[in-house]
Design a protein around this motif. Structure first.
Motif, PDB file in Angstrom:
ATOM      1  N   PHE A   1       0.510  -1.269   0.009  1.00 37.92           N
ATOM      2  CA  PHE A   1      -0.285  -0.234  -0.039  1.00 37.92           C
ATOM      3  C   PHE A   1       1.202   1.199  -0.044  1.00 37.92           C
ATOM      4  N   VAL A   2       1.761   1.076   0.859  1.00 38.38           N
ATOM      5  CA  VAL A   2       2.789   2.431   1.024  1.00 38.38           C
ATOM      6  C   VAL A   2       3.448   2.485  -0.391  1.00 38.38           C
ATOM      7  N   LEU A   3       3.775   1.944  -1.040  1.00 37.84           N
ATOM      8  CA  LEU A   3       4.075   1.173  -1.732  1.00 37.84           C
ATOM      9  C   LEU A   3       3.880   1.727  -3.348  1.00 37.84           C
ATOM     10  N   ALA A   4       2.407   1.585  -3.487  1.00 41.24           N
ATOM     11  CA  ALA A   4       1.708   2.635  -4.825  1.00 41.24           C
ATOM     12  C   ALA A   4       1.414   3.755  -4.181  1.00 41.24           C
ATOM     13  N   LEU A   5       1.810   4.148  -3.040  1.00 42.35           N
ATOM     14  CA  LEU A   5       1.320   5.349  -2.395  1.00 42.35           C
ATOM     15  C   LEU A   5       2.222   6.285  -3.702  1.00 42.35           C
ATOM     16  N   ILE A   6       3.672   5.784  -3.273  1.00 40.97           N
ATOM     17  CA  ILE A   6       5.302   7.120  -3.639  1.00 40.97           C
ATOM     18  C   ILE A   6       4.449   7.816  -5.063  1.00 40.97           C
ATOM     19  N   PRO A   7       4.051   7.163  -5.959  1.00 40.45           N
ATOM     20  CA  PRO A   7       3.374   7.911  -7.208  1.00 40.45           C
ATOM     21  C   PRO A   7       2.679   8.809  -6.976  1.00 40.45           C
ATOM     22  N   LEU A   8       1.250   8.710  -5.806  1.00 39.68           N
ATOM     23  CA  LEU A   8       0.465   9.139  -6.323  1.00 39.68           C
ATOM     24  C   LEU A   8       1.153  10.583  -5.236  1.00 39.68           C
ATOM     25  N   ILE A   9       2.080  10.224  -3.728  1.00 47.87           N
ATOM     26  CA  ILE A   9       2.564  11.130  -3.406  1.00 47.87           C
ATOM     27  C   ILE A   9       3.284  12.215  -4.201  1.00 47.87           C
ATOM     28  N   ALA A  10       4.878  11.999  -5.442  1.00 48.68           N
ATOM     29  CA  ALA A  10       4.687  12.330  -6.230  1.00 48.68           C
ATOM     30  C   ALA A  10       4.012  13.118  -7.145  1.00 48.68           C
ATOM     31  N   LEU A  11       2.639  12.724  -7.822  1.00 44.55           N
ATOM     32  CA  LEU A  11       2.018  13.283  -7.876  1.00 44.55           C
ATOM     33  C   LEU A  11       1.905  14.060  -7.296  1.00 44.55           C
ATOM     34  N   LEU A  12       1.411  14.262  -6.559  1.00 48.17           N
ATOM     35  CA  LEU A  12       0.803  15.758  -5.300  1.00 48.17           C
ATOM     36  C   LEU A  12       1.748  16.522  -5.737  1.00 48.17           C
ATOM     37  N   TRP A  13       3.028  16.511  -4.872  1.00 48.60           N
ATOM     38  CA  TRP A  13       3.989  17.045  -4.987  1.00 48.60           C
ATOM     39  C   TRP A  13       3.886  18.048  -6.186  1.00 48.60           C
ATOM     40  N   GLN A  14       4.148  17.350  -7.396  1.00 44.15           N
ATOM     41  CA  GLN A  14       4.523  17.757  -8.476  1.00 44.15           C
ATOM     42  C   GLN A  14       3.361  19.407  -8.943  1.00 44.15           C
ATOM     43  N   SER A  15       1.922  18.768  -8.065  1.00 42.90           N
ATOM     44  CA  SER A  15       0.954  19.730  -8.522  1.00 42.90           C
ATOM     45  C   SER A  15       0.722  20.575  -7.736  1.00 42.90           C
ATOM     46  N   GLN A  16       0.906  20.564  -6.848  1.00 39.27           N
ATOM     47  CA  GLN A  16       1.188  21.947  -5.695  1.00 39.27           C
ATOM     48  C   GLN A  16       2.968  22.771  -6.469  1.00 39.27           C
ATOM     49  N   SER A  17       3.600  21.714  -7.178  1.00 40.04           N
ATOM     50  CA  SER A  17       5.121  22.498  -7.098  1.00 40.04           C
ATOM     51  C   SER A  17       4.579  23.641  -8.871  1.00 40.04           C
ATOM     52  N   ASP A  18       3.026  22.691  -9.608  1.00 44.38           N
ATOM     53  CA  ASP A  18       2.997  23.680 -10.749  1.00 44.38           C
ATOM     54  C   ASP A  18       1.833  24.330 -10.324  1.00 44.38           C
TER      55      ASP A  18
END
Length: 465
Positions: free
Chosen positions: A15-32
């Protein structure tokens, strides 16, 4: 190879491993989003500053033209000071605007015109002065157009940046969500593979076919423990199977000794070694010889019969059960004659396994003879009911208590009522009936009928499932 921990750890880790890409996506969205906010702030400030400079330039050019024209009418130093101040304000506003726009093609002529106009005290020609003022006004109008173009260009650049950012966000979303899904599938597969192996082991244990696969080394601890328990269960079942087979083999061997003596006695009687037999005795001897021969066959097939009940697949064929019923009643002819029991037979053709069906008949007729009332008839009825073949074996006598019906077909369960013969029951007859019916995908139960006190009904599908 990866060594897994517990099932909980594997689940949480996946579950945590599957969340890593989603966390990266969230970080990129916040950065953009932060970039968009910063860009919007800068562009808004730029537009506000440029528009303000333009408004100040418009006000300055109006004040400059008014003060200079006043000087041409009233030539005094006070008006000249106002005109000089208007020139300075116009020059500052024009310089600020030109620095923001960076358009030398428009700004350089404007500053030249402003330099010419700064010598307004010495200009006596009114037409020349009007020309200077008109050229300055025209340059201001051109600057206004440059402001509009600059704002339009900045808006276009901002829109292009937003479109590029949206495209980047879409590709990133698709890629990171795909990676997340792949990680989820990988994590689920790490759980599904051991579970599928457990299912394979269960099928092997259930059907007793093939060898078990080796114990897993890379699986959650809980599933490895279950797999070990299944291996232990398989070994235990094989051990019990060996014990059961040995027991049946020894039982069959031990039964052959007294059976051989009975056969020898029948042979001596049939050869009149002990004296001549009358017709009735000959008939009894014939029945006794046939039953002995049948018993010998059953002893020889004891192991095969046990295998038949446990593992064999039924072979359904279209047959006339009348021959099976007649052969069964012939085996019980002595007991029927002794108890003065008549058997009423009514049969139709059926789709059955003859061997299993004969076992059912033997045990149900034996049960009816042993527990039925003396001198009262037994009914054997085989008929079709829809897509099922139905066998009813009914006798008169004491009814079976309702409390006993639930356990009636369990092995080694004997009824409380005494038998009509001298044989001690084993409590296996009705359980064999239930097993044979189950192998033919049918069932057996006790039913109420108006023509008898006890009726066992076996229902079998006409075709194999």
């Amino acid at each position: 190879m990866v060594q897994f921990g517990s099932l909980r750890q594997l689940t949480l880790g996946s579950f945590v491993l599957a969340l890593i890409p989603l966390i990266a996506l969230l970080w990129q969205s916040q950065s953009d989003l932060a970039k968009v906010g910063k860009m919007t702030t800068l562009e808004t400030r730029y537009v506000v500053d440029v528009v303000g400079d333009m408004q100040r330039l418009d006000g300055a050019v109006t004040a400059l033209e008014r003060s200079i024209r006043q000087f041409t009418v009233i030539r005094n130093e006070k008006v000249a000071a106002l005109s000089d101040n208007a020139l300075d304000q116009f020059a500052v506003a024009a310089d600020n605007l030109c620095q923001a726009l960076s358009v030398p093609a428009t700004c350089d002529p404007l500053f030249e015109q402003l330099s010419q106009l700064s010598d307004y005290r010495n200009i006596e020609d009114q037409l020349l002065l009007n020309a200077y003022l008109a050229s300055v006004s025209s340059s201001v109008t051109a600057l206004r157009g440059e402001v509009e173009n600059a704002i339009a260009n900045r808006v276009k650049v901002q829109q292009d940046d937003l479109n590029a950012m949206q495209a980047k966000q879409a590709w990133s979303t698709a890629m990171l969500v795909s990676v997340s899904l792949l990680l989820i599938l990988l994590g689920s597969q790490l759980i599904v593979n051991p579970v599928n192996k457990l299912k394979q082991i269960i099928r092997i244990v259930a059907h007793q076919k093939g060898d078990l696969p080796p114990l897993s080394r890379h699986a959650p601890r809980e599933l490895i423990d279950v797999e070990k328990d299944l291996h232990w269960l398989h070994d235990r079942l094989q051990q019990l199977e060996h014990i059961r087979t040995a027991l049946l083999r020894h039982a069959a061997h031990e039964l052959k000794t007294p059976l051989a003596s009975i056969k020898e006695g029948c042979s001596l009687l049939s050869e009149n070694v002990v004296g001549e037999l009358n017709n009735a005795q000959q008939e009894v001897l014939s029945l006794l010889t046939g039953s002995t021969q049948r018993l010998n066959t059953l002893v020889e097939k004891l192991l095969d019969y046990n295998l038949l009940l446990q593992q064999a697949q039924p072979k359904h064929v279209q047959t006339q059960p009348k021959k099976l019923v007649d052969a069964c009643l012939e085996d019980y002819a002595l007991a029927l004659q002794e108890r003065e029991v008549i058997v009423n037979v009514d049969v139709d053709s059926a789709w059955i396994d003859e061997e299993l069906f004969r076992r059912i008949l033997d045990n149900l007729v034996s049960n009816a003879v042993a527990h039925g009332a003396l001198g009262r008839p037994i009914n054997v009825h085989i008929y079709q009911a829809g897509k099922f073949t139905v066998l009813d074996v009914a006798n008169r006598g004491k009814k079976i208590p309702q409390s006993s019906v639930a356990t009636l077909f369990e092995p080694f369960t004997r009824g409380a009522e005494p038998r009509n013969d001298n044989v001690i029951g084993t409590g296996l007859g009705l359980s064999i009936v239930a097993d044979c019916a189950r192998l033919m995908h049918g069932d057996v139960k006790v039913v109420d009928v108006d023509y008898a006190d006890v009726c066992f009904r076996v229902t079998i599908p006409q075709q194999e499932k």
